[in-house]
Design an enzyme around this catalytic site. Structure first.
Site, PDB file in Angstrom:
ATOM      1  N   ASP A  11       0.828  -1.208   0.000  1.00  9.09           N
ATOM      2  CA  ASP A  11       0.000   0.000   0.000  1.00  9.09           C
ATOM      3  C   ASP A  11       0.861   1.255   0.000  1.00  9.09           C
ATOM      4  OD1 ASP A  11      -2.357   1.372  -0.034  1.00  9.09           O
ATOM      5  OD2 ASP A  11      -2.774   1.158   2.106  1.00  9.09           O
ATOM      6  N   GLY A  12       0.302   2.299  -0.589  1.00  6.20           N
ATOM      7  CA  GLY A  12       0.953   3.610  -0.515  1.00  6.20           C
ATOM      8  C   GLY A  12       1.545   4.109  -1.826  1.00  6.20           C
ATOM      9  N   ASN A  13       1.319   3.370  -2.915  1.00  3.35           N
ATOM     10  CA  ASN A  13       1.870   3.808  -4.211  1.00  3.35           C
ATOM     11  C   ASN A  13       1.309   5.163  -4.627  1.00  3.35           C
ATOM     12  OD1 ASN A  13       3.182   1.379  -4.439  1.00  3.35           O
ATOM     13  ND2 ASN A  13       1.670   0.457  -5.801  1.00  3.35           N
ATOM     14  N   ARG A  24      -0.765   9.143  -9.886  1.00  7.65           N
ATOM     15  CA  ARG A  24      -0.759   7.925  -9.074  1.00  7.65           C
ATOM     16  C   ARG A  24      -0.082   6.758  -9.807  1.00  7.65           C
ATOM     17  NH1 ARG A  24      -4.038   7.043  -5.021  1.00  7.65           N
ATOM     18  NH2 ARG A  24      -4.389   4.922  -5.755  1.00  7.65           N
ATOM     19  N   HIS A  28       2.577   3.366  -8.923  1.00  6.58           N
ATOM     20  CA  HIS A  28       2.452   1.927  -9.214  1.00  6.58           C
ATOM     21  C   HIS A  28       3.684   1.431  -9.988  1.00  6.58           C
ATOM     22  CE1 HIS A  28      -1.476   1.838  -7.552  1.00  6.58           C
ATOM     23  NE2 HIS A  28      -2.059   2.522  -8.504  1.00  6.58           N
ATOM     24  N   SER A  56      -7.024  -6.582  -5.683  1.00  4.08           N
ATOM     25  CA  SER A  56      -8.052  -7.237  -4.870  1.00  4.08           C
ATOM     26  C   SER A  56      -9.384  -7.289  -5.615  1.00  4.08           C
ATOM     27  CB  SER A  56      -8.234  -6.481  -3.553  1.00  4.08           C
ATOM     28  OG  SER A  56      -8.960  -5.295  -3.778  1.00  4.08           O
ATOM     29  N   GLU A  58     -11.861  -5.972  -4.672  1.00  7.68           N
ATOM     30  CA  GLU A  58     -12.473  -4.645  -4.473  1.00  7.68           C
ATOM     31  C   GLU A  58     -11.813  -3.576  -5.345  1.00  7.68           C
ATOM     32  OE1 GLU A  58     -11.629  -6.681  -1.712  1.00  7.68           O
ATOM     33  OE2 GLU A  58     -13.720  -7.302  -1.694  1.00  7.68           O
ATOM     34  N   ARG A  62     -11.863   1.037  -8.610  1.00  4.86           N
ATOM     35  CA  ARG A  62     -10.981   2.174  -8.943  1.00  4.86           C
ATOM     36  C   ARG A  62     -11.317   2.715 -10.339  1.00  4.86           C
ATOM     37  NH1 ARG A  62      -5.344   2.036  -5.874  1.00  4.86           N
ATOM     38  NH2 ARG A  62      -6.184   1.171  -3.974  1.00  4.86           N
ATOM     39  N   LEU A 121      12.901 -19.425  -4.667  1.00  6.81           N
ATOM     40  CA  LEU A 121      11.835 -18.711  -3.968  1.00  6.81           C
ATOM     41  C   LEU A 121      10.465 -18.914  -4.651  1.00  6.81           C
ATOM     42  CD1 LEU A 121      11.280 -16.402  -1.804  1.00  6.81           C
ATOM     43  CD2 LEU A 121      11.567 -14.809  -3.724  1.00  6.81           C
ATOM     44  N   ARG A 178      -5.071  -2.457   8.652  1.00  4.13           N
ATOM     45  CA  ARG A 178      -6.142  -3.427   8.380  1.00  4.13           C
ATOM     46  C   ARG A 178      -5.660  -4.445   7.352  1.00  4.13           C
ATOM     47  NH1 ARG A 178      -8.505   1.506   6.652  1.00  4.13           N
ATOM     48  NH2 ARG A 178      -7.969   1.912   4.486  1.00  4.13           N
TER      49      ARG A 178
HETATM   50  C1  FPP Z   1      -2.114  -0.060  -3.323  1.00  5.24           C
HETATM   51  O1  FPP Z   1      -1.604   1.254  -3.275  1.00  5.24           O
HETATM   52  C2  FPP Z   1      -1.521  -0.754  -4.449  1.00  5.24           C
HETATM   53  C3  FPP Z   1      -2.209  -1.412  -5.413  1.00  5.24           C
HETATM   54  C4  FPP Z   1      -3.678  -1.529  -5.439  1.00  5.24           C
HETATM   55  C5  FPP Z   1      -1.511  -2.006  -6.558  1.00  5.24           C
HETATM   56  C6  FPP Z   1      -0.273  -2.778  -6.222  1.00  5.24           C
HETATM   57  C7  FPP Z   1       0.415  -3.098  -7.473  1.00  5.24           C
HETATM   58  C8  FPP Z   1       1.726  -2.935  -7.709  1.00  5.24           C
HETATM   59  C9  FPP Z   1       2.710  -2.474  -6.687  1.00  5.24           C
HETATM   60  C10 FPP Z   1       2.230  -3.239  -9.052  1.00  5.24           C
HETATM   61  C11 FPP Z   1       3.198  -4.388  -9.031  1.00  5.24           C
HETATM   62  C12 FPP Z   1       2.533  -5.689  -9.178  1.00  5.24           C
HETATM   63  C13 FPP Z   1       2.960  -6.685  -9.976  1.00  5.24           C
HETATM   64  C14 FPP Z   1       2.307  -8.003  -9.894  1.00  5.24           C
HETATM   65  C15 FPP Z   1       4.040  -6.529 -10.949  1.00  5.24           C
HETATM   66  P1  FPP Z   1      -2.613   2.464  -3.427  1.00  5.24           P
HETATM   67  O2  FPP Z   1      -2.756   2.809  -4.850  1.00  5.24           O
HETATM   68  O3  FPP Z   1      -3.924   2.133  -2.769  1.00  5.24           O
HETATM   69  O4  FPP Z   1      -1.889   3.589  -2.641  1.00  5.24           O
HETATM   70  P2  FPP Z   1      -2.548   4.779  -1.822  1.00  5.24           P
HETATM   71  O5  FPP Z   1      -3.200   4.161  -0.604  1.00  5.24           O
HETATM   72  O6  FPP Z   1      -1.398   5.635  -1.469  1.00  5.24           O
HETATM   73  O7  FPP Z   1      -3.540   5.449  -2.721  1.00  5.24           O
END
Ligand code: FPP
Length: 231
Positions: A11-13, A24, A28, A56, A58, A62, A121, A178
């Site tokens: 989380d946090g991208n 945003r 990612h 997810s 859910e 988005r 792994l 959570r």
């Molecule tokens: C949640 O951060 C992140 C996601 C819903 C996407 C996660 C996906 C990646 C990191 C891409 C890499 C994956 C693969 C399989 C190569 P958020 O967007 O909810 O962040 P925020 O809470 O700061 O808005």
């Protein structure tokens, strides 16, 4: 003790990018780089299985443009799998793959097949994954096979994770505290670690911090810790 299986809620991208006045999507993109670094770190520190919550059940809520961007990332990741194959990584996917675009679903199946002989792994990607969907589809499959009652063992064996160990530790970056429908049954006795570090900033120091925190935890699985006085 080093955990055998670590599961990550990445989380946090979005916030990472917004803080830099970037879209945003850029978060990612950088988060994808973190995933690859974490795969290398997990191998380096002798972890056996690492699971990533990539999308997810859910996340369909988005904006379509963000979903499309994420699926672009997944396609690129899947197309570059030879890099992971060289790292001796065995790739697996959990989640309801049937709702994914056909090419992504086919690539998931192909990449699982192409890395299945690898002995390093285990990398597990949760794609269109949600615990409620997982349990519901598991129970429905058991009912369709004619069962009228089911055991814990049968449910366990019908989950997407049937051939994986349960996570020893679930790490969520980004400051939220959570589980967001992630491996709820499998995490029943996992250690939970929440860090404010945003996923794109999750580096080796943060990874070692998780290992240290895990080592300091005492796992009792509902019993008593060694040396505790017996009643
Ligand atoms: C949640 O951060 C992140 C996601 C819903 C996407 C996660 C996906 C990646 C990191 C891409 C890499 C994956 C693969 C399989 C190569 P958020 O967007 O909810 O962040 P925020 O809470 O700061 O808005």
């Amino acid at each position: 003790m080093t955990p055998s299986h670590i599961a990550f809620i990445m989380d946090g991208n979005g916030r990472w990018a917004e803080r830099r006045h970037m879209p945003r999507k850029y978060g990612h993109k950088m988060g994808t780089q973190t995933l690859e670094n974490v795969v290398d770190l997990a191998a380096k520190f002798g972890i056996k299985t690492v699971t990533f919550y990539a999308f997810s059940t859910e996340n369909w809520a988005r904006p379509q443009s963000e979903i499309d961007y994420l699926f672009g990332i997944f396609r690129k990741f899947l197309s570059e799998i030879d890099r992971y194959k060289q790292k001796n990584v065995k790739l697996r996917f959990i989640g309801n793959l049937s709702r994914l675009p056909e090419d992504v679903r086919d690539a998931c199946v192909e990449m699982t097949e192409r890395t299945k002989e690898n002995t390093g792994l285990n990398v597990v990607i949760a794609l269109n994954y949600g615990s409620w969907e997982e349990v519901t589809s598991a129970v429905n499959r058991l009912l369709q096979s004619g069962k009228t009652s089911v055991s814990e063992e049968e449910i366990k064996n019908a989950l997407y994770t049937h051939d994986l160990t349960f996570p020893d530790v679930v790490v969520r970056t980004g400051g939220e505290v959570r589980l967001s429908n992630f491996l709820l049954l499998q995490s029943a006795y996992a250690e939970l670690i929440f860090t404010d570090t945003l996923w794109p900033d999750f580096d080796e120091k943060a990874f070692v911090g998780v290992l240290d925190e895990y080592s300091s935890r005492v796992r009792k699985y509902g019993g008593l810790k060694k040396g505790d006085a017996k009643a």
